[in-house]
Motif scaffolding. Structure first.
Motif, PDB file in Angstrom:
ATOM      1  N   VAL A  75      17.800  -2.075  -9.034  1.00 10.80           N
ATOM      2  CA  VAL A  75      19.053  -1.947  -8.294  1.00 10.80           C
ATOM      3  C   VAL A  75      19.110  -0.671  -7.465  1.00 10.80           C
ATOM      4  CG1 VAL A  75      20.340  -3.382  -9.918  1.00 10.80           C
ATOM      5  CG2 VAL A  75      20.290  -0.902 -10.244  1.00 10.80           C
ATOM      6  N   ASN A  76      18.045   0.129  -7.505  1.00 10.67           N
ATOM      7  CA  ASN A  76      17.973   1.326  -6.668  1.00 10.67           C
ATOM      8  C   ASN A  76      16.943   1.173  -5.552  1.00 10.67           C
ATOM      9  OD1 ASN A  76      18.923   3.951  -6.049  1.00 10.67           O
ATOM     10  ND2 ASN A  76      17.138   4.883  -7.043  1.00 10.67           N
ATOM     11  N   ARG A  77      16.677  -0.058  -5.139  1.00  8.95           N
ATOM     12  CA  ARG A  77      15.800  -0.340  -4.015  1.00  8.95           C
ATOM     13  C   ARG A  77      16.586  -1.061  -2.925  1.00  8.95           C
ATOM     14  NH1 ARG A  77      13.491   2.842  -6.389  1.00  8.95           N
ATOM     15  NH2 ARG A  77      11.338   2.863  -7.173  1.00  8.95           N
ATOM     16  N   ASP A  78      16.104  -0.928  -1.703  1.00 10.21           N
ATOM     17  CA  ASP A  78      16.732  -1.619  -0.583  1.00 10.21           C
ATOM     18  C   ASP A  78      16.659  -3.124  -0.843  1.00 10.21           C
ATOM     19  OD1 ASP A  78      17.190  -2.887   1.980  1.00 10.21           O
ATOM     20  OD2 ASP A  78      16.814  -0.947   2.910  1.00 10.21           O
ATOM     21  N   PRO A  79      17.784  -3.832  -0.792  1.00 12.23           N
ATOM     22  CA  PRO A  79      17.758  -5.274  -1.090  1.00 12.23           C
ATOM     23  C   PRO A  79      16.948  -6.077  -0.086  1.00 12.23           C
ATOM     24  CG  PRO A  79      19.908  -4.623  -0.251  1.00 12.23           C
ATOM     25  CD  PRO A  79      19.148  -3.358  -0.522  1.00 12.23           C
ATOM     26  N   SER A  80      16.661  -5.506   1.081  1.00 10.72           N
ATOM     27  CA  SER A  80      15.825  -6.206   2.053  1.00 10.72           C
ATOM     28  C   SER A  80      14.355  -6.179   1.662  1.00 10.72           C
ATOM     29  CB  SER A  80      15.974  -5.565   3.437  1.00 10.72           C
ATOM     30  OG  SER A  80      15.311  -4.307   3.495  1.00 10.72           O
ATOM     31  N   GLY A  81      14.009  -5.304   0.703  1.00 11.37           N
ATOM     32  CA  GLY A  81      12.610  -5.133   0.323  1.00 11.37           C
ATOM     33  C   GLY A  81      11.909  -4.040   1.093  1.00 11.37           C
ATOM     34  N   ALA A  82      12.578  -3.416   2.071  1.00  9.08           N
ATOM     35  CA  ALA A  82      11.973  -2.328   2.844  1.00  9.08           C
ATOM     36  C   ALA A  82      11.690  -1.139   1.944  1.00  9.08           C
ATOM     37  CB  ALA A  82      12.891  -1.921   3.989  1.00  9.08           C
ATOM     38  N   ILE A 116      13.286 -14.099  -5.897  1.00  2.00           N
ATOM     39  CA  ILE A 116      13.791 -12.751  -5.605  1.00  2.00           C
ATOM     40  C   ILE A 116      15.229 -12.828  -5.096  1.00  2.00           C
ATOM     41  CG2 ILE A 116      13.520 -10.766  -4.066  1.00  2.00           C
ATOM     42  CD1 ILE A 116      10.476 -11.237  -4.261  1.00  2.00           C
ATOM     43  N   ALA A 117      15.496 -13.780  -4.237  1.00  2.00           N
ATOM     44  CA  ALA A 117      16.863 -13.959  -3.731  1.00  2.00           C
ATOM     45  C   ALA A 117      17.823 -14.289  -4.864  1.00  2.00           C
ATOM     46  CB  ALA A 117      16.889 -15.058  -2.669  1.00  2.00           C
ATOM     47  N   HIS A 118      17.383 -15.113  -5.811  1.00  2.00           N
ATOM     48  CA  HIS A 118      18.213 -15.442  -6.970  1.00  2.00           C
ATOM     49  C   HIS A 118      18.488 -14.202  -7.811  1.00  2.00           C
ATOM     50  CE1 HIS A 118      19.749 -17.422 -10.545  1.00  2.00           C
ATOM     51  NE2 HIS A 118      18.812 -16.806 -11.252  1.00  2.00           N
ATOM     52  N   ARG A 119      17.475 -13.391  -8.033  1.00  2.00           N
ATOM     53  CA  ARG A 119      17.676 -12.179  -8.832  1.00  2.00           C
ATOM     54  C   ARG A 119      18.598 -11.191  -8.118  1.00  2.00           C
ATOM     55  NH1 ARG A 119      11.742 -10.602 -11.433  1.00  2.00           N
ATOM     56  NH2 ARG A 119      11.086 -12.737 -11.959  1.00  2.00           N
ATOM     57  N   ARG A 120      18.514 -11.137  -6.791  1.00  2.00           N
ATOM     58  CA  ARG A 120      19.441 -10.280  -6.050  1.00  2.00           C
ATOM     59  C   ARG A 120      20.881 -10.700  -6.303  1.00  2.00           C
ATOM     60  NH1 ARG A 120      16.032 -10.438  -1.342  1.00  2.00           N
ATOM     61  NH2 ARG A 120      17.330 -12.130  -0.581  1.00  2.00           N
ATOM     62  N   THR A 121      21.122 -11.996  -6.220  1.00  2.00           N
ATOM     63  CA  THR A 121      22.478 -12.503  -6.427  1.00  2.00           C
ATOM     64  C   THR A 121      22.928 -12.328  -7.875  1.00  2.00           C
ATOM     65  OG1 THR A 121      22.189 -14.142  -4.670  1.00  2.00           O
ATOM     66  CG2 THR A 121      23.939 -14.552  -6.267  1.00  2.00           C
ATOM     67  N   ARG A 122      22.028 -12.622  -8.795  1.00  2.00           N
ATOM     68  CA  ARG A 122      22.386 -12.641 -10.219  1.00  2.00           C
ATOM     69  C   ARG A 122      22.520 -11.250 -10.818  1.00  2.00           C
ATOM     70  NH1 ARG A 122      24.182 -12.725 -14.467  1.00  2.00           N
ATOM     71  NH2 ARG A 122      23.593 -13.850 -16.366  1.00  2.00           N
ATOM     72  N   PHE A 124      21.371  -7.860  -8.980  1.00  2.00           N
ATOM     73  CA  PHE A 124      21.530  -6.720  -8.081  1.00  2.00           C
ATOM     74  C   PHE A 124      22.956  -6.607  -7.553  1.00  2.00           C
ATOM     75  CE2 PHE A 124      21.461  -4.651  -3.962  1.00  2.00           C
ATOM     76  CZ  PHE A 124      20.501  -3.657  -4.046  1.00  2.00           C
ATOM     77  N   GLN A 125      23.478  -7.712  -7.033  1.00  2.00           N
ATOM     78  CA  GLN A 125      24.754  -7.657  -6.342  1.00  2.00           C
ATOM     79  C   GLN A 125      25.922  -7.252  -7.242  1.00  2.00           C
ATOM     80  OE1 GLN A 125      24.632  -7.942  -2.965  1.00  2.00           O
ATOM     81  NE2 GLN A 125      26.650  -6.969  -3.185  1.00  2.00           N
ATOM     82  N   PRO A 126      26.003  -7.740  -8.492  1.00  2.00           N
ATOM     83  CA  PRO A 126      27.121  -7.302  -9.330  1.00  2.00           C
ATOM     84  C   PRO A 126      27.153  -5.790  -9.571  1.00  2.00           C
ATOM     85  CG  PRO A 126      26.144  -9.283 -10.240  1.00  2.00           C
ATOM     86  CD  PRO A 126      25.229  -8.821  -9.140  1.00  2.00           C
ATOM     87  N   TYR A 127      25.986  -5.178  -9.699  1.00  5.33           N
ATOM     88  CA  TYR A 127      25.942  -3.724  -9.883  1.00  5.33           C
ATOM     89  C   TYR A 127      26.517  -3.026  -8.662  1.00  5.33           C
ATOM     90  CZ  TYR A 127      24.117   0.759 -11.582  1.00  5.33           C
ATOM     91  OH  TYR A 127      24.004   2.056 -12.043  1.00  5.33           O
ATOM     92  N   HIS A 128      26.128  -3.466  -7.490  1.00  6.34           N
ATOM     93  CA  HIS A 128      26.584  -2.805  -6.268  1.00  6.34           C
ATOM     94  C   HIS A 128      28.020  -3.162  -5.922  1.00  6.34           C
ATOM     95  CE1 HIS A 128      22.996  -0.608  -5.100  1.00  6.34           C
ATOM     96  NE2 HIS A 128      22.362  -1.546  -5.792  1.00  6.34           N
ATOM     97  N   ASP A 129      28.453  -4.349  -6.257  1.00  6.13           N
ATOM     98  CA  ASP A 129      29.872  -4.672  -6.078  1.00  6.13           C
ATOM     99  C   ASP A 129      30.738  -3.733  -6.909  1.00  6.13           C
ATOM    100  OD1 ASP A 129      29.241  -6.745  -4.364  1.00  6.13           O
ATOM    101  OD2 ASP A 129      29.514  -8.330  -5.865  1.00  6.13           O
TER     102      ASP A 129
END
Length: 282
Positions: A75-82, A116-122, A124-129
């Motif tokens: 959760v401390n990486r750019d969600p785009s993968g950059a 990876i997209a699923h893990r972002r939604t499941r 990553f996103q709740p932490y950043h929200d």
């Protein structure tokens, strides 16, 4: 809406948010057997930070922590993968190699783009929200706030950096994420301690520091990367399941906890005088 059970959250009213993005050790059951070993999937955890910073609750500090291992998603990486450090060795959003460059997954079981997209939604996103919500809540209460992103790492990882890492690695994205005066005060506290330090060295701040830090808007983000030898006895390389991680011992950790208390206190007090002219959002 209730938080997912993999996020630990303590809501406070003080001017500081403590983010612990890499202390998680949970491996979801549906992917756990794809890792080469549970130990390796957890080895790069920021071990025992929840104990090092357990004084924060008494200071009415907001604490946000994920229980999911960074090997699942970071959760401390750019969600785009950059990459946050172009041209340098690092680990990705959903790492496939550990810090030492060893494969994390059995052959042909690495996550594809859909997963990876699923893990972002499941995950990553709740932490950043939650981070964004808490930043907005506290920013409405205070003229300025500090987002303190706490980390730790082994002192020697040849793939990631040469030699021995300084104990205290202060990162403010080259002064873009926090007022320079705040950074100087934290560096001075480290200089007055028994522990070595550097400012914006190998670790300048990850996605959390860079994405949320906005000093003109009263949001100062600081990352502190601690070398593990500050609070545990690091074994010689290579690490193995027999020697890593060492147990947490409060007496061993007491000196660095004294410095951490000082650093957090400086964040809480300095931000009052540094940003008196910044008004809460309307």
């Amino acid at each position: 809406m209730p938080l997912p059970d993999f996020i630990a959250h303590r809501q406070g009213k003080s001017r500081l948010i403590l983010s612990l993005p890499h202390t998680g050790t949970e491996l979801p059951a549906d992917i756990a057997d794809r890792y080469t070993s549970p130990w390796q999937a957890r080895a790069d955890t920021d071990w025992w930070l929840e104990h090092l910073y357990d004084f924060a609750e008494a200071q009415d500090i907001t604490i946000i922590r994920t229980r999911i291992s960074r090997s699942v998603i970071d959760v401390n990486r750019d969600p785009s993968g950059a990459s946050l450090y172009p041209g340098m060795a690092t680990t990705g959003l959903c790492p496939v190699l550990d810090f030492d460059g060893r494969p994390l997954y059995h052959p042909d079981t690495e996550p594809d783009e859909a997963e990876i997209a699923h893990r972002r939604t499941r995950y990553f996103q709740p932490y950043h929200d939650l981070l964004a919500t808490e930043i907005a809540r506290l920013r409405a209460l205070h003229p300025a706030i500090v987002l303190f992103d706490a980390h730790s790492i082994r002192s020697h990882i040849p793939r990631l950096f040469e030699g021995e890492l300084p104990v205290c690695n202060i990162g403010t994205n080259n002064d873009a994420s926090a007022a320079p005066a705040l950074t100087r005060s934290l560096a001075a506290a480290c200089a007055a301690s028994p522990f070595s330090h550097i400012v914006n060295g190998r670790f300048k701040g990850g996605y959390i520091t860079r994405h949320y830090g906005n000093p003109p808007d009263g949001i100062h983000a600081v990352q502190l990367e601690l070398a593990c030898r500050a609070y545990i006895d690091e074994p010689p390389l290579p690490i193995t399941p027999a020697n890593w991680p060492p147990a947490y011992e409060p007496a061993r950790a007491a000196p660095i906890r004294t410095l951490l208390r000082r650093i957090i206190d400086l964040c809480l007090t300095h931000i009052l005088t540094e940003s008196r002219d910044v008004q809460p959002p309307r």
